[in-house]
Write a protein that holds these residues in place. Structure first.
Motif, PDB file in Angstrom:
ATOM      1  N   VAL A  40       0.836  -1.203   0.000  1.00 24.58           N
ATOM      2  CA  VAL A  40       0.000   0.000   0.000  1.00 24.58           C
ATOM      3  C   VAL A  40       0.871   1.254   0.000  1.00 24.58           C
ATOM      4  CG1 VAL A  40      -1.678   1.318   1.350  1.00 24.58           C
ATOM      5  CG2 VAL A  40      -1.953  -1.145   1.103  1.00 24.58           C
ATOM      6  N   VAL A  41       1.939   1.252   0.811  1.00 29.79           N
ATOM      7  CA  VAL A  41       2.846   2.403   0.881  1.00 29.79           C
ATOM      8  C   VAL A  41       3.498   2.644  -0.474  1.00 29.79           C
ATOM      9  CG1 VAL A  41       5.008   3.229   1.887  1.00 29.79           C
ATOM     10  CG2 VAL A  41       3.274   2.207   3.344  1.00 29.79           C
ATOM     11  N   ASN A  42       3.954   1.595  -1.123  1.00 30.46           N
ATOM     12  CA  ASN A  42       4.580   1.734  -2.441  1.00 30.46           C
ATOM     13  C   ASN A  42       3.598   2.301  -3.457  1.00 30.46           C
ATOM     14  OD1 ASN A  42       7.009   0.737  -1.498  1.00 30.46           O
ATOM     15  ND2 ASN A  42       6.603  -1.350  -2.165  1.00 30.46           N
ATOM     16  N   ARG A  43       2.349   1.834  -3.399  1.00 34.97           N
ATOM     17  CA  ARG A  43       1.335   2.338  -4.330  1.00 34.97           C
ATOM     18  C   ARG A  43       1.063   3.818  -4.075  1.00 34.97           C
ATOM     19  NH1 ARG A  43      -3.888   2.805  -3.605  1.00 34.97           N
ATOM     20  NH2 ARG A  43      -3.993   1.269  -1.938  1.00 34.97           N
ATOM     21  N   LEU A  44       0.969   4.213  -2.800  1.00 31.31           N
ATOM     22  CA  LEU A  44       0.746   5.617  -2.459  1.00 31.31           C
ATOM     23  C   LEU A  44       1.905   6.489  -2.938  1.00 31.31           C
ATOM     24  CD1 LEU A  44      -0.678   5.291   1.164  1.00 31.31           C
ATOM     25  CD2 LEU A  44      -1.914   6.031  -0.868  1.00 31.31           C
ATOM     26  N   VAL A  46       3.891   5.851  -5.548  1.00 22.61           N
ATOM     27  CA  VAL A  46       3.817   5.927  -7.013  1.00 22.61           C
ATOM     28  C   VAL A  46       2.722   6.902  -7.434  1.00 22.61           C
ATOM     29  CG1 VAL A  46       3.210   4.612  -9.080  1.00 22.61           C
ATOM     30  CG2 VAL A  46       4.798   3.653  -7.435  1.00 22.61           C
ATOM     31  N   GLU A  47       1.612   6.904  -6.700  1.00 23.20           N
ATOM     32  CA  GLU A  47       0.507   7.826  -7.002  1.00 23.20           C
ATOM     33  C   GLU A  47       0.828   9.265  -6.594  1.00 23.20           C
ATOM     34  OE1 GLU A  47      -2.856   6.179  -4.964  1.00 23.20           O
ATOM     35  OE2 GLU A  47      -3.073   4.539  -6.410  1.00 23.20           O
ATOM     36  N   GLY A  48       1.922   9.449  -5.857  1.00 21.63           N
ATOM     37  CA  GLY A  48       2.332  10.796  -5.450  1.00 21.63           C
ATOM     38  C   GLY A  48       1.620  11.304  -4.220  1.00 21.63           C
TER      39      GLY A  48
END
Length: 69
Positions: A40-44, A46-48
């Motif tokens: 989830v942290v990695n996705r957040l 990447v989404e900025g």
């Protein structure tokens, strides 16, 4: 637990604490699997939405919001 729930918890911790949070701290607070939290942290990141420090595995804060709001 859905990933969106974990995302809300992470953002709430960042807003309330106004300091960097380690993935391990989120794991201890929530009791959820560290790998799911990291995903989830990695996705957040990447989404900025958040800024992270990969060396120390920290979530530094919400991106673009100096006061955490």
């Amino acid at each position: 637990m859905k990933e969106t729930d974990i995302e809300r918890i992470i953002i709430k911790l960042l807003k309330e604490g106004k300091k960097p949070v380690k993935v391990g701290d989120v794991e201890r607070i929530t009791g959820y699997n560290r790998n799911i939290i990291q995903k989830v942290v990695n996705r957040l990141a990447v989404e900025g939405k958040v800024e992270i420090d990969r060396c120390y595995n920290k979530i530094l804060g919400l991106k673009g919001e100096a006061d955490g709001r």
